[in-house]
Design an enzyme around this catalytic site. Structure first.
Site, PDB file in Angstrom:
ATOM      1  N   CYS A   1       0.861  -1.194   0.000  1.00  0.00           N
ATOM      2  CA  CYS A   1       0.000   0.000   0.000  1.00  0.00           C
ATOM      3  C   CYS A   1       0.891   1.237   0.000  1.00  0.00           C
ATOM      4  O   CYS A   1       1.698   1.431   0.925  1.00  0.00           O
ATOM      5  CB  CYS A   1      -0.912  -0.002   1.224  1.00  0.00           C
ATOM      6  SG  CYS A   1      -1.809   1.554   1.433  1.00  0.00           S
ATOM      7  N   CYS A  55       0.477   3.438   3.120  1.00  0.00           N
ATOM      8  CA  CYS A  55       1.139   2.855   4.299  1.00  0.00           C
ATOM      9  C   CYS A  55       2.647   3.107   4.207  1.00  0.00           C
ATOM     10  O   CYS A  55       3.291   3.421   5.223  1.00  0.00           O
ATOM     11  CB  CYS A  55       0.843   1.363   4.399  1.00  0.00           C
ATOM     12  SG  CYS A  55      -0.820   0.977   4.978  1.00  0.00           S
ATOM     13  N   ASP A  66      -0.673  16.406  -2.153  1.00  0.00           N
ATOM     14  CA  ASP A  66      -0.894  15.486  -3.267  1.00  0.00           C
ATOM     15  C   ASP A  66       0.168  15.711  -4.334  1.00  0.00           C
ATOM     16  O   ASP A  66       0.511  16.842  -4.666  1.00  0.00           O
ATOM     17  CB  ASP A  66      -2.305  15.697  -3.844  1.00  0.00           C
ATOM     18  CG  ASP A  66      -2.745  14.535  -4.713  1.00  0.00           C
ATOM     19  OD1 ASP A  66      -3.691  13.834  -4.306  1.00  0.00           O
ATOM     20  OD2 ASP A  66      -2.146  14.322  -5.782  1.00  0.00           O
ATOM     21  N   HIS A  68      -4.720   1.060   8.328  1.00  0.00           N
ATOM     22  CA  HIS A  68      -5.122   0.792   6.944  1.00  0.00           C
ATOM     23  C   HIS A  68      -6.610   0.450   6.900  1.00  0.00           C
ATOM     24  O   HIS A  68      -7.022  -0.631   7.300  1.00  0.00           O
ATOM     25  CB  HIS A  68      -4.307  -0.335   6.314  1.00  0.00           C
ATOM     26  CG  HIS A  68      -4.664  -0.553   4.870  1.00  0.00           C
ATOM     27  ND1 HIS A  68      -4.014   0.092   3.832  1.00  0.00           N
ATOM     28  CD2 HIS A  68      -5.641  -1.290   4.295  1.00  0.00           C
ATOM     29  CE1 HIS A  68      -4.582  -0.248   2.699  1.00  0.00           C
ATOM     30  NE2 HIS A  68      -5.565  -1.092   2.937  1.00  0.00           N
ATOM     31  N   ASN A 105     -13.016   9.564  -2.536  1.00  0.00           N
ATOM     32  CA  ASN A 105     -13.470   8.716  -3.635  1.00  0.00           C
ATOM     33  C   ASN A 105     -13.563   7.277  -3.143  1.00  0.00           C
ATOM     34  O   ASN A 105     -12.723   6.830  -2.363  1.00  0.00           O
ATOM     35  CB  ASN A 105     -12.494   8.814  -4.815  1.00  0.00           C
ATOM     36  CG  ASN A 105     -12.460  10.202  -5.414  1.00  0.00           C
ATOM     37  OD1 ASN A 105     -13.481  10.877  -5.500  1.00  0.00           O
ATOM     38  ND2 ASN A 105     -11.273  10.646  -5.827  1.00  0.00           N
ATOM     39  N   HIS A 134      -6.539   2.968   0.197  1.00  0.00           N
ATOM     40  CA  HIS A 134      -6.301   3.304   1.617  1.00  0.00           C
ATOM     41  C   HIS A 134      -7.103   4.575   1.846  1.00  0.00           C
ATOM     42  O   HIS A 134      -6.853   5.584   1.158  1.00  0.00           O
ATOM     43  CB  HIS A 134      -4.807   3.508   1.863  1.00  0.00           C
ATOM     44  CG  HIS A 134      -4.416   3.834   3.281  1.00  0.00           C
ATOM     45  ND1 HIS A 134      -3.410   3.166   3.966  1.00  0.00           N
ATOM     46  CD2 HIS A 134      -4.880   4.776   4.149  1.00  0.00           C
ATOM     47  CE1 HIS A 134      -3.282   3.679   5.180  1.00  0.00           C
ATOM     48  NE2 HIS A 134      -4.156   4.664   5.323  1.00  0.00           N
ATOM     49  N   HIS A 189      -8.613   7.949   2.277  1.00  0.00           N
ATOM     50  CA  HIS A 189      -7.981   9.275   2.297  1.00  0.00           C
ATOM     51  C   HIS A 189      -9.015  10.317   1.960  1.00  0.00           C
ATOM     52  O   HIS A 189      -9.942  10.080   1.188  1.00  0.00           O
ATOM     53  CB  HIS A 189      -6.799   9.348   1.328  1.00  0.00           C
ATOM     54  CG  HIS A 189      -7.117   8.926  -0.079  1.00  0.00           C
ATOM     55  ND1 HIS A 189      -7.228   7.604  -0.445  1.00  0.00           N
ATOM     56  CD2 HIS A 189      -7.352   9.661  -1.195  1.00  0.00           C
ATOM     57  CE1 HIS A 189      -7.517   7.537  -1.731  1.00  0.00           C
ATOM     58  NE2 HIS A 189      -7.611   8.758  -2.215  1.00  0.00           N
ATOM     59  N   HIS A 191      -9.318  14.092   0.404  1.00  0.00           N
ATOM     60  CA  HIS A 191      -8.680  15.184  -0.334  1.00  0.00           C
ATOM     61  C   HIS A 191      -9.115  16.503   0.304  1.00  0.00           C
ATOM     62  O   HIS A 191     -10.311  16.694   0.586  1.00  0.00           O
ATOM     63  CB  HIS A 191      -9.129  15.185  -1.794  1.00  0.00           C
ATOM     64  CG  HIS A 191      -8.763  13.958  -2.571  1.00  0.00           C
ATOM     65  ND1 HIS A 191      -7.691  13.917  -3.433  1.00  0.00           N
ATOM     66  CD2 HIS A 191      -9.338  12.728  -2.627  1.00  0.00           C
ATOM     67  CE1 HIS A 191      -7.634  12.716  -3.996  1.00  0.00           C
ATOM     68  NE2 HIS A 191      -8.621  11.974  -3.530  1.00  0.00           N
TER      69      HIS A 191
HETATM   70  P1  AMP Z   1      -7.856   8.806  -5.336  1.00  0.00           P
HETATM   71  O1  AMP Z   1      -7.837   8.860  -6.842  1.00  0.00           O
HETATM   72  O2  AMP Z   1      -9.041   9.452  -4.725  1.00  0.00           O
HETATM   73  O3  AMP Z   1      -7.618   7.397  -4.848  1.00  0.00           O
HETATM   74  O4  AMP Z   1      -6.649   9.705  -4.866  1.00  0.00           O
HETATM   75  C1  AMP Z   1      -5.343   9.245  -4.752  1.00  0.00           C
HETATM   76  C2  AMP Z   1      -4.471  10.451  -4.748  1.00  0.00           C
HETATM   77  O5  AMP Z   1      -3.187  10.064  -4.316  1.00  0.00           O
HETATM   78  C3  AMP Z   1      -4.289  11.096  -6.134  1.00  0.00           C
HETATM   79  O6  AMP Z   1      -4.762  12.439  -6.083  1.00  0.00           O
HETATM   80  C4  AMP Z   1      -2.790  11.000  -6.379  1.00  0.00           C
HETATM   81  O7  AMP Z   1      -2.270  12.121  -7.045  1.00  0.00           O
HETATM   82  C5  AMP Z   1      -2.248  10.874  -4.962  1.00  0.00           C
HETATM   83  N1  AMP Z   1      -0.962  10.226  -4.851  1.00  0.00           N
HETATM   84  C6  AMP Z   1      -0.588   9.031  -5.367  1.00  0.00           C
HETATM   85  N2  AMP Z   1       0.675   8.753  -5.042  1.00  0.00           N
HETATM   86  C7  AMP Z   1       1.122   9.784  -4.288  1.00  0.00           C
HETATM   87  C8  AMP Z   1       2.350  10.092  -3.642  1.00  0.00           C
HETATM   88  N3  AMP Z   1       3.418   9.268  -3.698  1.00  0.00           N
HETATM   89  N4  AMP Z   1       2.455  11.257  -2.968  1.00  0.00           N
HETATM   90  C9  AMP Z   1       1.402  12.111  -2.903  1.00  0.00           C
HETATM   91  N5  AMP Z   1       0.209  11.872  -3.472  1.00  0.00           N
HETATM   92  C10 AMP Z   1       0.067  10.730  -4.173  1.00  0.00           C
END
Ligand code: AMP
Length: 112
Positions: free
Chosen positions: A3, A6, A29, A45, A85, A96, A98, A100
């Site tokens: 993950c 994680c 992000d 998680h 989402n 995982h 999250h 926004h």
């Molecule tokens: P979601 O599409 O709602 O699952 O959002 C996942 C978010 O994680 C996206 O906006 C990605 O740009 C962000 N993301 C993925 N990998 C990383 C990372 N290594 N550092 C910061 N953000 C990330």
């Protein structure tokens, strides 16, 4: 478990940290969709908001108590949007939980 969030929480993948406490971690992000775009994730998680239940709801309550502090740290005095989402139709790419935090400018009135 493989993950990416994680791994970020554990410091195995670098991130731009905004907030950390015993329950949650917040970072910018990597692909911002607004002038300011941060994520806040539980350290535990939890796969998505669809997995929130009585046993883990306190984690989510904590995150929502912290979000105004994160928003203040990010300078989002004009307001902001919190989005999560869920699943394929919700376009969730990281499995995982999250939230926004989007702001720093006038956001679109469209939600979908
Ligand atoms: P979601 O599409 O709602 O699952 O959002 C996942 C978010 O994680 C996206 O906006 C990605 O740009 C962000 N993301 C993925 N990998 C990383 C990372 N290594 N550092 C910061 N953000 C990330």
């Amino acid at each position: 478990m493989d993950c990416i969030f994680c791994a970020i929480i554990n410091g195995e993948i670098p991130s731009s940290k905004v907030w950390e406490d015993e329950v949650c971690y917040s970072f910018l992000d990597i692909n911002p969709q607004a002038k300011v775009h941060a994520l806040v994730v539980p350290k535990e998680h939890i796969p998505s908001a669809d997995a929130i239940c009585e046993d883990n709801a306190a984690v989510v309550a904590h995150i929502f108590a912290v979000i105004p502090k994160i928003a203040e740290a990010l300078g989002l005095s004009g307001g902001y949007r919190v989005v999560t989402n869920i699943g394929e139709d919700g376009c969730q790419s990281v499995k995982h939980l999250h939230f926004h935090i989007l702001g720093g400018e006038k956001l679109s009135e469209n939600m979908a």
